[in-house]
Design a protein around this motif. Structure first.
Motif, PDB file in Angstrom:
ATOM      1  N   LYS A  49      -1.534   1.883  -8.128  1.00 19.61           N
ATOM      2  CA  LYS A  49      -2.779   1.172  -7.855  1.00 19.61           C
ATOM      3  C   LYS A  49      -3.936   1.925  -8.524  1.00 19.61           C
ATOM      4  O   LYS A  49      -3.904   2.170  -9.711  1.00 19.61           O
ATOM      5  N   SER A  50      -4.946   2.331  -7.732  1.00 23.50           N
ATOM      6  CA  SER A  50      -6.095   3.027  -8.333  1.00 23.50           C
ATOM      7  C   SER A  50      -5.912   4.540  -8.377  1.00 23.50           C
ATOM      8  O   SER A  50      -6.799   5.258  -8.840  1.00 23.50           O
ATOM      9  N   HIS A  51      -4.773   5.038  -7.893  1.00 25.05           N
ATOM     10  CA  HIS A  51      -4.565   6.486  -7.815  1.00 25.05           C
ATOM     11  C   HIS A  51      -3.857   6.995  -9.065  1.00 25.05           C
ATOM     12  O   HIS A  51      -2.911   6.380  -9.558  1.00 25.05           O
ATOM     13  N   HIS A  52      -4.324   8.133  -9.556  1.00 24.21           N
ATOM     14  CA  HIS A  52      -3.726   8.772 -10.731  1.00 24.21           C
ATOM     15  C   HIS A  52      -3.313  10.193 -10.378  1.00 24.21           C
ATOM     16  O   HIS A  52      -4.100  10.962  -9.842  1.00 24.21           O
TER      17      HIS A  52
ATOM     18  N   ASN B  14       0.839   6.739 -11.998  1.00 28.27           N
ATOM     19  CA  ASN B  14      -0.220   5.898 -11.450  1.00 28.27           C
ATOM     20  C   ASN B  14       0.345   5.001 -10.360  1.00 28.27           C
ATOM     21  O   ASN B  14       1.479   4.531 -10.463  1.00 28.27           O
TER      22      ASN B  14
ATOM     23  N   ASN C 130       0.819  -1.219   0.000  1.00 33.92           N
ATOM     24  CA  ASN C 130       0.000   0.000   0.000  1.00 33.92           C
ATOM     25  C   ASN C 130       0.849   1.264   0.000  1.00 33.92           C
ATOM     26  O   ASN C 130       0.305   2.365  -0.109  1.00 33.92           O
TER      27      ASN C 130
END
Length: 414
Positions: free
Chosen positions: A203-206, A201, A23
């Motif tokens: 994981k799901s973060h941009h 990027n 994470n």
């Protein structure tokens, strides 16, 4: 059989509680970290712009220039009244937009001090009380001295990096600027080819990075220090370890209850402060092993005196009730300790206004070069002989037995 089942369940439970390190980005997964680590030492990129120095009663300002891309930055070095310290600020001279500045980190703005400036051909010296800062123009460097002892050097290795904000380049349409190829050229000095410099990027973060790469880095050297302490809270040794070839310490505020021991992983506290400990410092320590920090409140202190090459050392002790905001009412003690000419002198900074049962158990002194015959404790004109024993590479003054609230001095006798 039952034991085997219990152990299996325990191992599964333990595994479930282990922190998920995926994470958190590693340095290799962070573009800014990769870019900063690629900077090579002894290849400085910044210099002061001649003729831009301005001198005020409490500070100086000047322009800095990146010698490759010619981008301008503003430099401010100001003196603060408390302990004759300095504050260094660098920012873009004309930024594309103002950068974020930390708010509410201090109770109030520090009071400015006063300075004297001596200008030379390639450097200038700023003096505030017994301390001074020597600023070298090209390559840019600042050396901070405390009582003529070099304590901190800024940009001594030339690793300073300051990526200025810039608009994101637009991709030309097919055939656009075909007749003028130079219109598509990017200045070589500004090229940043690391993947993730303009968009990233995880994981799901941009991260769209609308103002481009904006990493900042600066090297600090502590010539007199043997070990460093500080930066993020972590479940590892108190003394910071080398991060060469590994992930750096990261200033995350991590709200997780799981953590890994013997790891640089950041925990809750993430205060960007670092201390260098070595010659010239006096460190108060509580060495009794307790099950909780609250049980150490009235434990005795060991004063560790580490002499510099001049045979001097200084340090402080701050005391309050460790639980309330009564320090705002002045209910605290701030104690100054100074060792010079073979005498440890202890006095209060300001007015003492807090009572404590803590006391001085012993004083360890390193760097004397010879062993004293005895030591004399002096309080209010009365004297008492103290025992001295060898202690590692130094000596220990045993059981002064005095309250940490008292004004006293200890004289070494040779």
């Amino acid at each position: 059989m039952r034991l085997a089942i219990f152990l299996l369940i325990f191992c599964i439970f333990e595994y479930a509680l282990t922190v998920d390190q995926t994470n958190f980005k590693t340095c290799d997964q962070s573009s800014f970290c990769r870019r900063c680590r690629k900077v090579k030492p002894d290849n400085p990129k910044f210099a002061l712009v001649p003729g831009t120095l301005n001198i005020y009663s409490d500070s100086i300002t000047a322009d800095l220039i990146h010698k490759d891309n010619k981008h301008l930055f503003s430099l401010k070095l100001e003196a603060l009244e408390q302990s004759n310290t300095f504050r260094l600020l660098v920012d873009e001279k004309t930024p594309l937009k103002p950068r974020y500045k930390v708010q509410d980190a201090l109770k109030s703005a520090p009071k400015p001090g006063s300075i004297k400036v001596h200008e030379g051909d390639t450097e200038f010296t700023i003096t505030s009380g017994p301390n001074k800062a020597v600023v070298t123009a090209d390559p840019f460097r600042v050396d901070f001295y405390q009582n003529d002892i070099l304590t901190v050097s800024v940009n001594a290795k030339g690793l300073m990096t300051f990526e200025h904000l810039r608009p994101k380049p637009q991709q030309p349409a097919d055939g656009e600027n075909a007749e003028n190829p130079a219109a598509n050229d990017v200045k070589e000095a500004d090229e940043i080819d690391d993947p993730g410099a303009w968009e990233e990027n995880f994981k799901s973060h941009h991260d769209s990075k609308p103002y481009g790469p904006e990493a900042i880095a600066l090297d600090f050297s502590f010539p007199e220090a043997e070990v460093l302490f500080g930066i993020p809270e972590h479940a590892d040794s108190f003394a910071l370890k080398s991060t060469s070839g590994t992930d750096p310490y990261r200033l995350y505020n991590v709200d997780v209850f799981e953590y890994i021991i013997d790891s640089k992983m950041a925990l809750y506290g993430s205060v960007p402060v670092i201390y260098g400990h070595g010659g010239g410092t006096i460190v108060p320590k509580k060495e009794r092993i307790r099950r909780a920090a609250t049980l150490m409140k009235n434990d005795p202190y060991t004063l560790v005196v580490c002499l510099n090459s001049a045979g001097k050392a200084e340090g402080t002790i701050y005391l309050d009730d460790e639980k309330s905001y009564n320090y705002r009412k002045g209910e605290y003690n701030y104690i100054n300790m100074k060792f010079e000419n073979n005498v440890l002198d202890v006095n209060f900074i300001g007015k003492p206004n807090f009572k404590t049962a803590a006391w001085i158990e012993r004083v360890v002194i390193a760097g004397l070069g010879r062993i004293p015959k005895s030591a004399t404790l002096i309080i209010d004109g009365a004297s008492q002989e103290l025992e001295i024993l060898p202690h590692g590479e130094g000596v220990a003054v045993r059981k002064p037995g005095i309250s940490v609230q008292q004004i006293y001095n200890i004289r070494l006798n040779f």
